[in-house]
Design an enzyme around this catalytic site. Structure first.
Site, short mmCIF file in Angstrom:
data_model
loop_
_atom_site.label_atom_id
_atom_site.label_comp_id
_atom_site.label_asym_id
_atom_site.label_seq_id
_atom_site.Cartn_x
_atom_site.Cartn_y
_atom_site.Cartn_z
N ARG A 86 -3.56 -4.10 -1.14
CA ARG A 86 -2.46 -3.30 -1.70
C ARG A 86 -1.13 -4.02 -1.55
NH1 ARG A 86 -2.43 2.76 0.32
NH2 ARG A 86 -1.49 1.81 2.16
N LYS A 189 3.36 0.15 -2.80
CA LYS A 189 3.99 0.61 -1.56
C LYS A 189 5.33 -0.11 -1.38
CE LYS A 189 2.50 2.36 2.91
NZ LYS A 189 2.88 3.76 2.69
N GLU A 225 1.45 13.58 -5.95
CA GLU A 225 1.14 13.46 -4.51
C GLU A 225 2.29 14.01 -3.70
OE1 GLU A 225 1.09 9.53 -2.76
OE2 GLU A 225 2.23 8.69 -4.43
N1 PLP Z 1 1.04 8.32 -0.56
C1 PLP Z 1 2.18 7.90 -0.02
C2 PLP Z 1 3.43 8.11 -0.79
C3 PLP Z 1 2.18 7.27 1.23
O1 PLP Z 1 3.31 6.84 1.78
C4 PLP Z 1 0.97 7.11 1.91
C5 PLP Z 1 0.94 6.43 3.20
O2 PLP Z 1 0.58 5.32 3.33
C6 PLP Z 1 -0.21 7.58 1.31
C7 PLP Z 1 -0.14 8.19 0.08
C8 PLP Z 1 -1.53 7.42 2.00
O3 PLP Z 1 -2.02 6.12 1.89
P1 PLP Z 1 -3.00 5.54 3.01
O4 PLP Z 1 -4.12 6.50 3.12
O5 PLP Z 1 -3.43 4.23 2.46
O6 PLP Z 1 -2.22 5.44 4.25
C1 COI Z 2 1.59 5.88 6.20
O1 COI Z 2 0.93 6.92 6.22
O2 COI Z 2 1.18 4.83 6.71
C2 COI Z 2 2.88 5.82 5.54
O3 COI Z 2 3.31 4.75 5.23
C3 COI Z 2 3.65 7.03 5.29
C4 COI Z 2 5.06 6.89 5.82
C5 COI Z 2 5.98 7.75 5.05
C6 COI Z 2 5.10 7.20 7.28
#
Ligand code: PLP
Ligand code: COI
Length: 348
Positions: A86, A189, A225
């Protein structure tokens, strides 16, 4: 690096999701078209040029994952290759250099191992949050990519993101603001996505919710989301669904939960547009999911000037999300067999 195996004297179970300075972080610099040799540092400050594009034009991105202590005392990362992939895609979208996979993984493993005493013990309910970031640091003024970059990894012991305890019910408030356009950067991200979301999160919190829920930016109908997590839904017809959208982050936690729902619970899974107002009465249980959020059941959602209860009284954890949480966390803590081979153990 071989370290003493002692632990810091912290109230592990009482930790929130806050920055705690640990002993080491990793830094590598990209200059003149190549990555230099990186290494561990003890200084948590970064000194960069005032003209750095990360400061002006948000040419930066980050990742988030957790290192956890398993029941047998080993320490693992959860699917770190997906975080690397990612970050690679995000870097490419923002015209930043790719961090080679070996560098990415090595930097994380070295940082976690070097901060062994900060890794929360098994059973504490806390984890070591790992934050890799890639920032444009060279001097620059015009709108063009940086020529110099820093890749850094720091870690911090953390507890639950939204509430004081592990599996707690949260509320979401639909935001009038848009997080991301369909062809924008919502599926990457990039820090810029989060700066724009700070006001939406604050507004949601002022309305009594824990976090903002975004609908699609075109019609304001379909669930995108939450500000810091994806959405998963158990439907009354027994299916398990999650929004398909070009504007959301591809959550590693969500992808894992969809796999668990399908292959462990034999649920019919689907990734499709979800019309909030039309379908809410068909929702059985809803949850937000992500690295920080883990799996947080959603009790009520605010929209059209009122709160809408999802499961029962809007305060209870339903059986589907409880089971999903137990299965995911069981794997992450090494309590259940890692059938999917998601854990990567760190050599300490
Ligand atoms: N959506 C957003 C906007 C996020 O910041 C996060 C955190 O990382 C997620 C979803 C969840 O992604 P992940 O499960 O890869 O941490
Ligand atoms: C995560 O869940 O790792 C994120 O990056 C979310 C963040 C807003 C704390």
């Amino acid at each position: 690096m071989k370290l003493k195996k002692g632990k810091k004297d912290l109230d592990w179970a009482g930790l929130g999701f806050n920055y705690i300075k640990t002993d080491y972080r990793y830094s590598a610099i990209y200059e003149n078209g190549r990555w230099g040799t990186g290494g561990l540092l003890s200084d948590e400050q970064i000194s960069i040029h005032e003209g750095a594009p990360s400061l002006h034009y948000a040419q930066q991105c980050f990742e988030g994952m957790k290192a956890q202590t398993s029941k047998d005392g080993r320490v693992s990362l959860f699917r770190p290759s997906l975080n690397w992939e990612r970050m690679r895609l995000t870097a490419s979208r923002l015209l930043m250099p790719e961090v080679p996979k070996e560098l990415f993984i090595q930097a994380i493993e070295e940082t976690v191992a070097a901060n062994y005493s900060w890794i929360p013990p098994y059973g504490s309910g806390a984890a070591l949050y790992v934050r890799p970031l890639l920032i444009g640091v060279g001097e620059n003024l015009g709108l063009k990519p940086a020529e110099k970059y820093e890749f850094r990894v720091f870690v911090s012991p953390v507890g639950p993101y939204y509430k004081e305890s592990g599996l707690a019910v949260i509320n979401l408030a639909v935001s009038d603001m848009d997080r991301a356009a369909p062809n924008g950067t919502g599926n990457f991200k990039a820090g810029a996505n989060y700066a724009g979301g700070l006001l939406a999160t604050l507004t949601a919190q002022q309305q009594g919710a824990n976090e903002a829920l975004y609908l699609d930016a075109v019609e304001h109908r379909y669930i995108d989301e939450a500000g810091s997590a994806n959405i998963i839904i158990s439907m009354k017809d027994g299916s398990f669904i999650t929004p398909s959208s070009k504007a959301i982050l591809s959550s590693i936690t969500r992808r894992s939960l969809m796999d668990i729902a399908q292959s462990e619970l034999n649920l019919r899974t689907d990734e499709r547009p979800i019309d909030l107002r039309k379908e809410i009465l068909d929702f059985n249980e809803v949850a937000a999911c992500g690295t920080a959020a883990v799996l947080s059941p959603v009790g009520e959602i605010w929209f059209d000037n009122k709160w809408h209860k999802i499961f029962k009284d809007g305060k209870s954890v339903g059986p589907v999300m409880q089971t999903m949480y137990d299965l995911l966390v069981g794997i992450q803590k090494g309590e259940r067999q890692d059938l999917f081979k998601w854990l990567r153990y760190i050599d300490l």
